[in-house]
Design a protein around this motif. Structure first.
Motif, PDB file in Angstrom:
ATOM      1  N   UNK A   1       0.818  -1.221   0.000  1.00 41.64           N
ATOM      2  CA  UNK A   1       0.000   0.000   0.000  1.00 41.64           C
ATOM      3  C   UNK A   1       0.841   1.255   0.000  1.00 41.64           C
ATOM      4  N   UNK A   2       2.068   1.160   0.525  1.00 46.51           N
ATOM      5  CA  UNK A   2       2.944   2.317   0.581  1.00 46.51           C
ATOM      6  C   UNK A   2       2.710   3.217   1.764  1.00 46.51           C
ATOM      7  N   UNK A   3       1.635   2.999   2.521  1.00 41.22           N
ATOM      8  CA  UNK A   3       1.288   3.930   3.604  1.00 41.22           C
ATOM      9  C   UNK A   3       2.244   3.849   4.783  1.00 41.22           C
ATOM     10  N   UNK A   4       3.025   2.774   4.891  1.00 42.67           N
ATOM     11  CA  UNK A   4       3.999   2.663   5.982  1.00 42.67           C
ATOM     12  C   UNK A   4       5.435   2.694   5.472  1.00 42.67           C
ATOM     13  N   UNK A   5       5.627   2.917   4.179  1.00 45.46           N
ATOM     14  CA  UNK A   5       6.986   3.048   3.641  1.00 45.46           C
ATOM     15  C   UNK A   5       7.640   4.296   4.217  1.00 45.46           C
ATOM     16  N   UNK A   6       8.965   4.256   4.322  1.00 46.97           N
ATOM     17  CA  UNK A   6       9.693   5.423   4.848  1.00 46.97           C
ATOM     18  C   UNK A   6      10.735   5.885   3.852  1.00 46.97           C
ATOM     19  N   UNK A   7      11.028   7.178   3.952  1.00 41.30           N
ATOM     20  CA  UNK A   7      11.992   7.823   3.049  1.00 41.30           C
ATOM     21  C   UNK A   7      12.792   8.830   3.848  1.00 41.30           C
ATOM     22  N   UNK A   8      14.114   8.834   3.691  1.00 47.40           N
ATOM     23  CA  UNK A   8      14.943   9.861   4.324  1.00 47.40           C
ATOM     24  C   UNK A   8      15.994  10.321   3.339  1.00 47.40           C
ATOM     25  N   UNK A   9      16.407  11.567   3.439  1.00 45.89           N
ATOM     26  CA  UNK A   9      17.403  12.137   2.548  1.00 45.89           C
ATOM     27  C   UNK A   9      18.300  13.088   3.324  1.00 45.89           C
ATOM     28  N   UNK A  10      19.573  13.055   3.004  1.00 45.18           N
ATOM     29  CA  UNK A  10      20.542  14.005   3.538  1.00 45.18           C
ATOM     30  C   UNK A  10      21.335  14.554   2.367  1.00 45.18           C
ATOM     31  N   UNK A  11      21.384  15.868   2.264  1.00 41.94           N
ATOM     32  CA  UNK A  11      22.159  16.513   1.212  1.00 41.94           C
ATOM     33  C   UNK A  11      22.636  17.857   1.725  1.00 41.94           C
ATOM     34  N   UNK A  12      23.949  18.072   1.693  1.00 42.56           N
ATOM     35  CA  UNK A  12      24.483  19.299   2.249  1.00 42.56           C
ATOM     36  C   UNK A  12      24.113  19.412   3.719  1.00 42.56           C
ATOM     37  N   UNK A  13      23.575  20.558   4.110  1.00 38.62           N
ATOM     38  CA  UNK A  13      23.146  20.743   5.486  1.00 38.62           C
ATOM     39  C   UNK A  13      21.691  20.407   5.708  1.00 38.62           C
ATOM     40  N   UNK A  14      21.040  19.830   4.715  1.00 34.49           N
ATOM     41  CA  UNK A  14      19.615  19.536   4.799  1.00 34.49           C
ATOM     42  C   UNK A  14      19.419  18.054   5.082  1.00 34.49           C
ATOM     43  N   UNK A  15      18.442  17.748   5.957  1.00 34.80           N
ATOM     44  CA  UNK A  15      18.104  16.359   6.246  1.00 34.80           C
ATOM     45  C   UNK A  15      16.607  16.286   6.540  1.00 34.80           C
ATOM     46  N   UNK A  16      15.957  15.262   5.984  1.00 35.16           N
ATOM     47  CA  UNK A  16      14.520  15.102   6.205  1.00 35.16           C
ATOM     48  C   UNK A  16      14.179  13.623   6.111  1.00 35.16           C
ATOM     49  N   UNK A  17      13.235  13.189   6.909  1.00 37.70           N
ATOM     50  CA  UNK A  17      12.824  11.788   6.883  1.00 37.70           C
ATOM     51  C   UNK A  17      11.394  11.691   7.370  1.00 37.70           C
ATOM     52  N   UNK A  18      10.762  10.569   7.036  1.00 39.18           N
ATOM     53  CA  UNK A  18       9.413  10.368   7.535  1.00 39.18           C
ATOM     54  C   UNK A  18       8.716   9.245   6.809  1.00 39.18           C
ATOM     55  N   UNK A  19       7.516   8.933   7.317  1.00 42.25           N
ATOM     56  CA  UNK A  19       6.656   7.960   6.656  1.00 42.25           C
ATOM     57  C   UNK A  19       5.922   8.648   5.517  1.00 42.25           C
ATOM     58  N   UNK A  20       5.727   7.921   4.441  1.00 40.45           N
ATOM     59  CA  UNK A  20       5.100   8.522   3.266  1.00 40.45           C
ATOM     60  C   UNK A  20       3.686   8.996   3.577  1.00 40.45           C
ATOM     61  N   UNK A  21       3.391  10.202   3.155  1.00 38.20           N
ATOM     62  CA  UNK A  21       2.024  10.706   3.244  1.00 38.20           C
ATOM     63  C   UNK A  21       1.251  10.414   1.969  1.00 38.20           C
ATOM     64  N   UNK A  22       1.935  10.087   0.922  1.00 40.36           N
ATOM     65  CA  UNK A  22       1.313   9.619  -0.313  1.00 40.36           C
ATOM     66  C   UNK A  22       2.366   8.868  -1.107  1.00 40.36           C
ATOM     67  N   UNK A  23       1.915   8.000  -2.008  1.00 35.51           N
ATOM     68  CA  UNK A  23       2.839   7.311  -2.889  1.00 35.51           C
ATOM     69  C   UNK A  23       3.216   5.919  -2.424  1.00 35.51           C
ATOM     70  N   UNK A  24       4.280   5.398  -2.980  1.00 33.74           N
ATOM     71  CA  UNK A  24       4.700   4.036  -2.721  1.00 33.74           C
ATOM     72  C   UNK A  24       6.165   3.890  -3.097  1.00 33.74           C
ATOM     73  N   UNK A  25       6.895   3.036  -2.407  1.00 32.22           N
ATOM     74  CA  UNK A  25       8.287   2.732  -2.709  1.00 32.22           C
ATOM     75  C   UNK A  25       8.401   1.239  -2.964  1.00 32.22           C
ATOM     76  N   UNK A  26       9.131   0.877  -3.983  1.00 32.79           N
ATOM     77  CA  UNK A  26       9.343  -0.514  -4.327  1.00 32.79           C
ATOM     78  C   UNK A  26      10.831  -0.831  -4.236  1.00 32.79           C
ATOM     79  N   UNK A  27      11.198  -1.792  -3.395  1.00 34.29           N
ATOM     80  CA  UNK A  27      12.557  -2.316  -3.342  1.00 34.29           C
ATOM     81  C   UNK A  27      12.501  -3.707  -3.955  1.00 34.29           C
ATOM     82  N   UNK A  28      13.058  -3.841  -5.162  1.00 34.03           N
ATOM     83  CA  UNK A  28      12.935  -5.094  -5.914  1.00 34.03           C
ATOM     84  C   UNK A  28      14.152  -5.973  -5.641  1.00 34.03           C
TER      85      UNK A  28
END
Length: 933
Positions: A906-933
């Protein structure tokens, strides 16, 4: 492995909320047809799209009937499959949009659902794909437009039917024993240079090469070799033009029987600059405006050395085109350094002030000493027009030559004769030969004349055969009676070069179209039954994708004119071997790197056969050739033993390590930099099949080096250098325009293990990762290995003081690291997480373990707009994955790390985090889906 072939309800709802309950972003119109008329076209529009869609697999038409995830345009091509038995071409499909901040991808499927083409780059405002052989049997095609990451963006689409007659098989060609040296000599390890031209002096054996650096630089170069072409040095004490600019346009260089050298440069498409050297390039005297006309273009030299060995009967001819047509001017040969006229002041040689030909593209002017005729070829739409003038034997002054024009037979291919210049040559019996490329069937043709160019064999004969289907830029030389050498760039693809994808617009798409250098030795060329010996003179591709033949107009559309308009071959005065200078643009920088390659076997153009040895590891190098500087008024500077190579050896102490040993005539640990530089530098560089900076195929430039400052210890390093990419400056080349590499740099990117023992520098580097991440060596041969010594002031912008260089050789690796694994790990998806200050963090992923793919991320609340330019690592662990790479954030270079977890379909519990330069953000998806094949 999961298959994501559904439309998530949350994304559909989000899309409807963004675009409105009655608006549907489907293509308008939803379909169309093209063909059979060449040039017939259909256009459509689509969007807006605001929801990211990472892959076309997400949105097949049956699961995306409202075109909410992707757009679907139905394209019918109205020709049967059999049509392409006698034609070449297909459907030229393009999409364009307004902002480079948006990213659409283009995919094409046939009527059975098979993917038949795609274009999916990033950081551009267009995608383009030529579907070769598109036909009604596979129609209707689905053109699927995928909004990889967009912000309510729309796009415009088009499909054009491209068709040219002539798909007959090429004639077979035997090599006839014709062979070229696999390693190519690096003419200049720093400066790139389009349209190189060469000249071998038959008197002293010196080897001259010249080419323009571009109008934007106001510079052009002359290189000279005194050891038969093993080492070239820049003919300048300051590393630029022989004399101060302006310049940078078209160039030519030539010598007379006195050893005087003549150089000409085009000044900003306006005037012609002429220069003379009476001391083998040590100093030059210059005339900035050497002809009276203005708005001049594409000038060429030829020389009449007269009947005697004296300077008094030498004449230098200068053919050029100004706005209204062509002219041939002349100057007496130089009589010495006190001569203010010879080679500097030119006058009209014709008996008229009117242009000799009004045609636009004219090849190199040639003088035939047998008949004493001048020949000047120009393209005249479907045939060549040849201007002919007879030079009296009375010498200078000789104003008033009567020139006349002869029309050659029509080109058999049905097109024009200007891809790019028609070229002419004469043999030892006075026979005249003309070669050109037909713009319709893209074949190389030639014709001959046995009566001084007045009548020509008809029909012309096809030169290019075997796998050389799409061809450009022919060059020609003739030797003994009936022997002719023709060289050109050719591709196994039968698509016109202008329709191939430009590297500047789509690097990965361009690499599907490989180009090689080809050579043909024609015997009995002035008879009814010529024979052809044909082979490639490059053993690797020398270009990828489009070679734009539209002149300076190529720059308007992102066309690829990196190599400019020609390259050249000269016959060795000794054995008649072909000596070729050409551009190789297959490194990560896509710069016009100039190489020289020579014939080593097979029939010689001057009669007899050619037999030469090929340099191999280790190579020795003569002493006494590391002067600083090489060219300066009054003669070269002193030889510097600590920079003077005597040997270069490569080895592998173990399968994972490459060892480089550079032996000098003096102790490098005890030296100081050459005058004007702050550091001493010793480098060994090579190319190898690898990946470029967007994951594309590349014959990447690698290097190891040692650098010693004025005071302090020696450092040892390795690297490869990043290209300029999507407006972001790399560290490996100085550019004048975006992604147009001009000066290669060799920065100290990674530390290497090294030592100095006596006069030997030894450096060890790991083959896997020792040159930097994401830079694998993907073949068992490293190519064009050469060592060079120099002085430099920095590793970012400097033009080095070139000192010595070794012969080039290819080195077979005993073993090499395993190539990147197949794409067994694949990370795809798109959606949102909570962003900054109430905004959303919007992302789209398509990353493969073999480092292909891309990552986009935006957070408007933090002013983050990340686009990947190169993936360095993609690793999966169960349902989690990590992606590391380089990219841009609002146009500034950055690195990034993305971690994801695929916690359910469903993607509703998938998580995504990113770090670039001085910026960092993470969280559970509020929309969409991630596929790890």
């Amino acid at each position: 492995m999961k298959v994501f072939a559904r439309v998530p309800g949350l994304l559909i709802l989000a899309a409807l909320m963004l675009i409105g309950p009655t608006a549907v972003p489907a293509a308008t119109p939803q379909g169309g047809s093209i063909g059979p008329a060449p040039g017939s076209a259909v256009t459509w529009t689509g969007g807006p799209y605001a929801v990211p869609t990472p892959l076309p697999d997400v949105c097949p038409p049956e699961s995306d009937p409202l075109s909410l995830r992707c757009d679907h345009f139905s394209l019918t091509v109205n020709v049967p499959t059999s049509y392409w038995d006698t034609h070449t071409g297909g459907a030229d499909i393009q999409i364009r949009w307004a902002s480079p901040d948006d990213d659409f991808d283009l995919y094409v499927y046939d009527n059975t659902g098979n993917l038949v083409g795609q274009s999916a780059s990033g950081g551009t405002t267009s995608e383009r794909f030529l579907l070769q052989g598109a036909n009604s049997d596979q129609s209707p095609y689905e053109v699927r437009v995928v909004p990889f990451l967009t912000a309510a963006a729309t796009y415009n689409g088009s499909a054009t039917f491209i068709s040219q007659e002539g798909a007959a098989p090429n004639p077979p060609r035997s090599t006839g024993g014709l062979a070229f040296s696999p390693p190519a000599t690096v003419v200049d390890a720093q400066r790139t240079e389009g349209e190189p031209i060469n000249w071998l002096d038959p008197i002293d054996g010196s080897y001259w090469e010249s080419g323009p650096w571009g109008i934007t630089t106001q510079q052009s170069f002359v290189h000279r070799s005194v050891d038969g072409g093993n080492q070239f040095n820049i003919d300048s004490p300051i590393g630029l033009r022989p004399e101060a600019g302006a310049g940078g346009g078209d160039t030519d260089v030539i010598t007379d029987d006195q050893g005087n050298a003549y150089f000409t440069d085009l000044e900003s498409l306006l005037n012609l600059d002429c220069a003379v050297s009476n001391d083998h390039g040590q100093s030059w005297r210059r005339q900035s405006v050497c002809v009276h006309n203005v708005a001049d273009d594409r000038q060429w030299f030829t020389i009449d050395n007269g009947a005697t060995t004296a300077a008094s009967d030498n004449i230098v001819f200068l053919g050029y085109r100004e706005e209204l047509g062509t002219h041939i001017y002349y100057s007496p040969g130089s009589t010495g350094s006190a001569d203010p006229v010879g080679g500097l002041v030119y006058q009209n040689s014709a008996d008229t002030e009117l242009p000799l030909s009004e045609n636009p593209r004219c090849g190199q002017i040639r003088f035939d000493p047998v008949r004493r005729n001048i020949y000047y070829p120009c393209s005249a739409t479907d045939h060549v027009e040849l201007t002919i003038g007879h030079v009296p034997s009375t010498g200078v002054p000789m104003l008033g030559i009567h020139y006349h024009n002869v029309q050659l037979p029509t080109s058999p291919g049905g097109g024009n004769v200007d891809d790019l210049f028609p070229v002419v040559a004469t043999d030892a019996a006075g026979n005249v030969y003309m070669a050109w490329v037909d713009t319709n069937d893209n074949n190389v043709y030639y014709s001959y004349s046995t009566d001084g160019g007045e009548t020509w064999a008809d029909p012309p004969v096809q030169v290019s055969g075997a796998d050389a289907y799409s061809n450009v830029m022919p060059w020609i030389q003739a030797g003994a009676a009936g022997k002719v050498a023709v060289v050109w760039y050719g591709s196994p693809s039968n698509i016109d070069s202008d329709f191939m994808p430009s590297w500047y617009n789509n690097r990965q798409a361009a690499t599907a179209f490989k180009w090689y250098g080809y050579a043909s030795l024609i015997t009995n060329a002035a008879g009814a039954t010529p024979t052809f010996s044909q082979t490639r003179f490059t053993d690797q591709p020398m270009n990828y994708g489009q070679i734009c033949t539209g002149g300076i107009g190529c720059t308007i559309s992102g066309g690829d004119r990196t190599m400019a308009d020609f390259f050249s071959v000269f016959l060795d005065p000794g054995d008649g071997a072909m000596r070729i200078v050409y551009d190789d643009v297959t490194t990560q920088h896509h710069g016009a790197h100039v190489f020289e390659v020579r014939q080593i076997a097979g029939p010689g153009a001057k009669g007899g056969s050619v037999s030469r040895t090929v340099p191999s590891n280790p190579v020795s190098d003569p002493t006494g050739d590391a002067q600083s500087p090489h060219y300066v008024p009054g003669g070269p500077g002193p030889n510097l033993p600590a920079f003077d190579f005597t040997n270069l050896r490569l080895s592998q102490p173990n399968p994972a390590t490459l060892r480089v040993q550079m032996t000098l005539a003096g102790n490098p640990a005890a030296t100081t930099p050459p005058t004007g530089k702050t550091s001493s530098l010793w480098l060994t560089r090579f190319q190898a099949l690898s990946q470029g900076d967007e994951g594309e195929e590349s014959y990447r430039l690698f290097y190891v080096g040692a650098e010693k400052p004025m005071s302090g210890s020696t450092t040892f390093f390795a690297g490869s250098g990043n290209s300029n990419n999507n407006g972001v400056l790399g560290d490996g080349c100085v550019n004048t325009t975006p992604e147009n590499c001009k000066v290669v740099q060799y920065p100290n990117e990674l530390a290497a293990t090294g030592s100095i023992s006596g006069n030997v520098i030894t450096i060890d580097v790991q083959l896997d990762g020792g040159f930097g991440p994401g830079r694998p060596i993907l073949e068992n041969t490293i190519r064009n290995v050469t060592a060079l010594s120099a002085g430099r002031n920095n590793a970012s912008t400097d033009i080095y003081a070139d000192l010595d260089a070794t012969k080039a050789f290819d080195y077979p690796l005993r073993s090499r690291p395993a190539p990147p694994p197949p794409a067994s790990c694949k990370v795809t998806g798109g959606g949102t997480i909570p962003g900054t200050a109430g905004a959303e963090g919007r992302f789209s992923l398509n990353a493969l373990e073999n480092l292909h793919g891309k990552v986009d991320y935006r957070d408007a609340g933090a002013a983050v707009n990340l686009r990947s330019t190169r993936l360095l690592k993609v690793a999966c662990s169960g349902t989690a994955a990590r992606i590391e790479g380089e990219g841009t954030n609002n146009g500034a270079p950055t690195t990034f790390i993305v971690n994801v977890a695929d916690n359910g379909e469903s993607g509703t519990t998938d998580t995504f985090s990113i770090t670039t330069g001085g910026y960092s953000r993470s969280g559970t998806l509020t929309s969409g889906n991630i596929q790890v094949h």
